[in-house]
Write a protein that holds these residues in place. Structure first.
Motif, PDB file in Angstrom:
ATOM      1  N   ALA A 176       0.855  -1.251   0.104  1.00  0.00           N
ATOM      2  CA  ALA A 176       0.009   0.023   0.056  1.00  0.00           C
ATOM      3  C   ALA A 176       1.070   1.379  -0.115  1.00  0.00           C
ATOM      4  O   ALA A 176       0.737   2.229  -0.716  1.00  0.00           O
ATOM      5  N   GLU A 177       1.924   1.373   0.702  1.00  0.00           N
ATOM      6  CA  GLU A 177       2.713   2.277   0.920  1.00  0.00           C
ATOM      7  C   GLU A 177       3.566   2.805  -0.391  1.00  0.00           C
ATOM      8  O   GLU A 177       3.888   3.822  -0.763  1.00  0.00           O
ATOM      9  N   LEU A 178       3.972   1.579  -0.858  1.00  0.00           N
ATOM     10  CA  LEU A 178       4.870   1.710  -2.122  1.00  0.00           C
ATOM     11  C   LEU A 178       4.202   2.004  -3.303  1.00  0.00           C
ATOM     12  O   LEU A 178       4.569   2.995  -4.134  1.00  0.00           O
ATOM     13  N   GLY A 179       2.873   1.641  -3.427  1.00  0.00           N
ATOM     14  CA  GLY A 179       2.252   2.022  -4.414  1.00  0.00           C
ATOM     15  C   GLY A 179       1.676   3.549  -4.425  1.00  0.00           C
ATOM     16  O   GLY A 179       1.985   4.337  -5.490  1.00  0.00           O
ATOM     17  N   GLY A 180       1.447   4.190  -3.290  1.00  0.00           N
ATOM     18  CA  GLY A 180       1.286   5.472  -3.075  1.00  0.00           C
ATOM     19  C   GLY A 180       2.470   6.343  -3.532  1.00  0.00           C
ATOM     20  O   GLY A 180       2.425   7.491  -3.821  1.00  0.00           O
ATOM     21  N   ALA A 181       3.644   6.011  -2.879  1.00  0.00           N
ATOM     22  CA  ALA A 181       4.862   6.728  -3.025  1.00  0.00           C
ATOM     23  C   ALA A 181       5.432   6.775  -4.508  1.00  0.00           C
ATOM     24  O   ALA A 181       5.610   8.093  -5.182  1.00  0.00           O
ATOM     25  N   LEU A 182       5.243   5.727  -5.241  1.00  0.00           N
ATOM     26  CA  LEU A 182       5.846   5.710  -6.706  1.00  0.00           C
ATOM     27  C   LEU A 182       4.933   6.225  -7.556  1.00  0.00           C
ATOM     28  O   LEU A 182       5.359   6.809  -8.603  1.00  0.00           O
ATOM     29  N   LYS A 183       3.344   6.242  -7.212  1.00  0.00           N
ATOM     30  CA  LYS A 183       2.672   6.890  -8.493  1.00  0.00           C
ATOM     31  C   LYS A 183       3.106   8.299  -8.662  1.00  0.00           C
ATOM     32  O   LYS A 183       2.711   8.631  -9.560  1.00  0.00           O
ATOM     33  N   ASN A 184       3.451   9.072  -7.372  1.00  0.00           N
ATOM     34  CA  ASN A 184       3.775  10.217  -7.370  1.00  0.00           C
ATOM     35  C   ASN A 184       5.153  10.545  -8.471  1.00  0.00           C
ATOM     36  O   ASN A 184       4.788  11.628  -9.260  1.00  0.00           O
ATOM     37  N   VAL A 185       5.883   9.691  -8.395  1.00  0.00           N
ATOM     38  CA  VAL A 185       7.117   9.691  -9.181  1.00  0.00           C
ATOM     39  C   VAL A 185       6.810   9.634 -10.773  1.00  0.00           C
ATOM     40  O   VAL A 185       7.058  10.420 -11.507  1.00  0.00           O
ATOM     41  N   TYR A 186       5.818   8.659 -10.892  1.00  0.00           N
ATOM     42  CA  TYR A 186       5.595   8.401 -12.314  1.00  0.00           C
ATOM     43  C   TYR A 186       4.600   9.416 -13.008  1.00  0.00           C
ATOM     44  O   TYR A 186       4.623   9.822 -14.155  1.00  0.00           O
ATOM     45  N   ALA A 187       3.966  10.160 -12.050  1.00  0.00           N
ATOM     46  CA  ALA A 187       2.858  11.142 -12.433  1.00  0.00           C
ATOM     47  C   ALA A 187       3.719  12.488 -12.812  1.00  0.00           C
ATOM     48  O   ALA A 187       3.391  13.153 -13.896  1.00  0.00           O
ATOM     49  N   ILE A 188       4.869  12.576 -12.339  1.00  0.00           N
ATOM     50  CA  ILE A 188       5.747  13.667 -12.724  1.00  0.00           C
ATOM     51  C   ILE A 188       6.137  13.272 -14.088  1.00  0.00           C
ATOM     52  O   ILE A 188       6.194  14.234 -15.161  1.00  0.00           O
ATOM     53  N   GLY A 189       6.428  12.163 -14.363  1.00  0.00           N
ATOM     54  CA  GLY A 189       7.056  11.543 -15.722  1.00  0.00           C
ATOM     55  C   GLY A 189       5.736  11.746 -16.889  1.00  0.00           C
ATOM     56  O   GLY A 189       6.093  12.229 -17.791  1.00  0.00           O
ATOM     57  N   ALA A 190       4.625  11.497 -16.322  1.00  0.00           N
ATOM     58  CA  ALA A 190       3.504  11.434 -17.256  1.00  0.00           C
ATOM     59  C   ALA A 190       3.224  12.988 -17.568  1.00  0.00           C
ATOM     60  O   ALA A 190       2.981  13.452 -18.761  1.00  0.00           O
ATOM     61  N   GLY A 191       3.376  13.996 -16.597  1.00  0.00           N
ATOM     62  CA  GLY A 191       3.231  15.298 -16.716  1.00  0.00           C
ATOM     63  C   GLY A 191       4.497  15.804 -17.726  1.00  0.00           C
ATOM     64  O   GLY A 191       4.486  16.751 -18.836  1.00  0.00           O
ATOM     65  N   VAL A 192       5.539  15.474 -17.616  1.00  0.00           N
ATOM     66  CA  VAL A 192       6.761  15.656 -18.560  1.00  0.00           C
ATOM     67  C   VAL A 192       6.481  15.189 -19.918  1.00  0.00           C
ATOM     68  O   VAL A 192       6.521  16.101 -20.999  1.00  0.00           O
ATOM     69  N   VAL A 193       5.852  13.905 -20.216  1.00  0.00           N
ATOM     70  CA  VAL A 193       5.640  13.745 -21.577  1.00  0.00           C
ATOM     71  C   VAL A 193       4.433  14.784 -22.120  1.00  0.00           C
ATOM     72  O   VAL A 193       4.763  15.024 -23.202  1.00  0.00           O
ATOM     73  N   ILE A 194       3.566  14.791 -21.565  1.00  0.00           N
ATOM     74  CA  ILE A 194       2.506  15.690 -22.063  1.00  0.00           C
ATOM     75  C   ILE A 194       2.835  17.238 -22.280  1.00  0.00           C
ATOM     76  O   ILE A 194       2.842  17.953 -23.086  1.00  0.00           O
ATOM     77  N   GLY A 195       3.731  17.782 -21.136  1.00  0.00           N
ATOM     78  CA  GLY A 195       4.334  19.212 -21.315  1.00  0.00           C
ATOM     79  C   GLY A 195       5.207  19.334 -22.340  1.00  0.00           C
ATOM     80  O   GLY A 195       5.316  20.189 -23.176  1.00  0.00           O
ATOM     81  N   ALA A 196       6.014  18.167 -22.568  1.00  0.00           N
ATOM     82  CA  ALA A 196       6.813  18.344 -23.737  1.00  0.00           C
ATOM     83  C   ALA A 196       6.256  17.894 -25.138  1.00  0.00           C
ATOM     84  O   ALA A 196       7.121  17.905 -26.248  1.00  0.00           O
ATOM     85  N   GLY A 197       5.033  17.545 -25.241  1.00  0.00           N
ATOM     86  CA  GLY A 197       4.346  17.324 -26.195  1.00  0.00           C
ATOM     87  C   GLY A 197       4.632  16.326 -27.001  1.00  0.00           C
ATOM     88  O   GLY A 197       4.511  16.072 -28.215  1.00  0.00           O
ATOM     89  N   LEU A 198       4.820  15.234 -26.160  1.00  0.00           N
ATOM     90  CA  LEU A 198       5.326  13.766 -26.935  1.00  0.00           C
ATOM     91  C   LEU A 198       3.874  13.066 -27.124  1.00  0.00           C
ATOM     92  O   LEU A 198       3.953  11.737 -27.668  1.00  0.00           O
TER      93      LEU A 198
END
Ligand code: NDP
Ligand code: 13P
Length: 318
Positions: A176-198
């Motif tokens: 439970a705690e690692l799912g919650g911790a890691l999803k924030n890391v990947y959300a940054i990555g998803a934001g980067v993808v969209i922000g960079a127009g990929l």
């Protein structure tokens, strides 16, 4: 069961509002002026503008008052949790301490349940985590979360569920705690993808590979894979990687677009990306996406370089 919420940020306030449907709640804020203002105006205008605090929420800056309850929800940012527990350990022993924070402490490389065990060994650690924005909970929109406890605790599940907030139990605190911790890391990555127009296809690929990493990392620490497929893993990954309400996603959007981001906003994924990449290296767990996001947030690599590096990895079976 008497309940207090320690930390009057957006999430602590939202939880207090929904739990007040079940009975009185004490909400603790570290700043006396802030507590007095909330108690008087019945609104948290600094952190969660709009929703009204029901009359049975009593707001205080006196930690000793808040610590009288049997159950305390901890809703301070992850990187402040260790110091908070160390400072108030004497008052918090022998309680059920439900951490609502998402992340890994960079100093100790531990999650919230290990910090609770370290600083309050006589307390029962629990976690409340999963897909939910504070604003949605406070408005009474339907939400479902994971409640993780060492012993299957139906009484706590009952006490923390409200007509609009549905809790599912697990005893897998690590998952439970690692799912919650890691999803924030990947959300940054998803934001980067969209922000960079990929594009959306690239985001879907990133989310899928991120989920594979999340499971690999958590299972290597003893988590059960099905926990990661639940609300606290897959559920929160989907929410946070796709919604502009997520601060981690918005931080990534700005990073991808080369724009500045307000440093006062809580973005848990930055420190956690660093913690995860250190742990992955130490334990020899292959975490290319999380490590790349750590490198991006530390400006060790540019977005085009990160994309090229990920695409140039050897081809392999899914
Ligand atoms: N917001 C959301 O939708 C959700 C948040 N969470 C998690 O909840 C946790 C808290 O986030 P959130 O409420 O949104 O954050 P906010 O940025 O809204 O608020 C942070 C709160 O923590 C307090 N705080 C900061 N440092 C300390 C400290 N050293 N000691 C005590 N209190 C401190 C702040 O006090 P002050 O106001 O005085 O600065 C503030 O009340 C995070 O781990 C987040 O991932 C989980 C699910 C949803
Ligand atoms: O944890 C959250 C939703 O489940 C909130 O996400 P952010 O911290 O990115 O806003």
């Amino acid at each position: 069961m008497s309940i207090s919420v320690l930390g009057a940020g957006a999430f602590g306030t939202a939880l207090a509002i929904t739990l007040a449907q079940n009975g009185p709640v004490t909400l603790w804020a570290r700043d006396a002026d802030h507590a007095e203002e909330m108690q008087r105006t019945r609104e948290n205008s600094r952190r969660l503008k709009g929703p009204r605090l029901p009359e049975n929420i009593s707001v205080t800056a006196e930690i000793a008052l808040a610590a009288r309850s049997e159950t305390a929800l901890l809703a301070v940012p992850m990187q402040r949790t260790g110091a908070f527990l160390a400072e108030h350990a004497g008052l918090l022993q022998s309680k059920t301490l439900v951490s609502c924070s998402k992340g890994i402490d960079l100093q100790t490389l531990q999650g919230p349940s290990a910090l609770i065990r370290q600083f309050c060994p006589d307390a029962v650690p629990a976690l409340l985590t999963g897909p939910s924005f504070a604003a949605d909970i406070a408005r009474g929109l339907p939400t479902a979360l994971t409640l993780a406890t060492p012993e299957d605790d139906e009484a706590l599940q009952q006490a923390l569920s409200t007509p609009s907030l549905r809790l599912y139990r697990t005893t897998d605190l690590t998952g439970a705690e690692l799912g919650g911790a890691l999803k924030n890391v990947y959300a940054i990555g998803a934001g980067v993808v969209i922000g960079a127009g990929l594009g959306d296809s690239a985001r879907a690929a990133l989310m899928t590979r991120s989920f594979a990493e999340m499971v690999r990392f958590a299972v290597a620490q003893g988590a059960r894979p099905e926990t990661l497929s639940g609300l606290s893993g897959f559920g929160d990954l989907v929410l946070t990687c796709t919604s502009p309400l997520s601060r981690n996603f918005r931080f990534g959007l700005a990073l991808g677009a080369g724009e500045a981001f307000d440093p006062s906003v809580t973005v848990e994924g930055v420190a956690t990306a660093k913690a995860v990449s250190i742990l992955a290296e130490k334990r020899k767990i292959d975490m290319p996406v999380a490590s790349m996001i750590a490198a991006l947030t530390e400006a060790r690599i540019s977005v085009p370089e990160a994309v090229l590096t990920l695409l140039a990895r050897p081809l392999k079976q899914e």
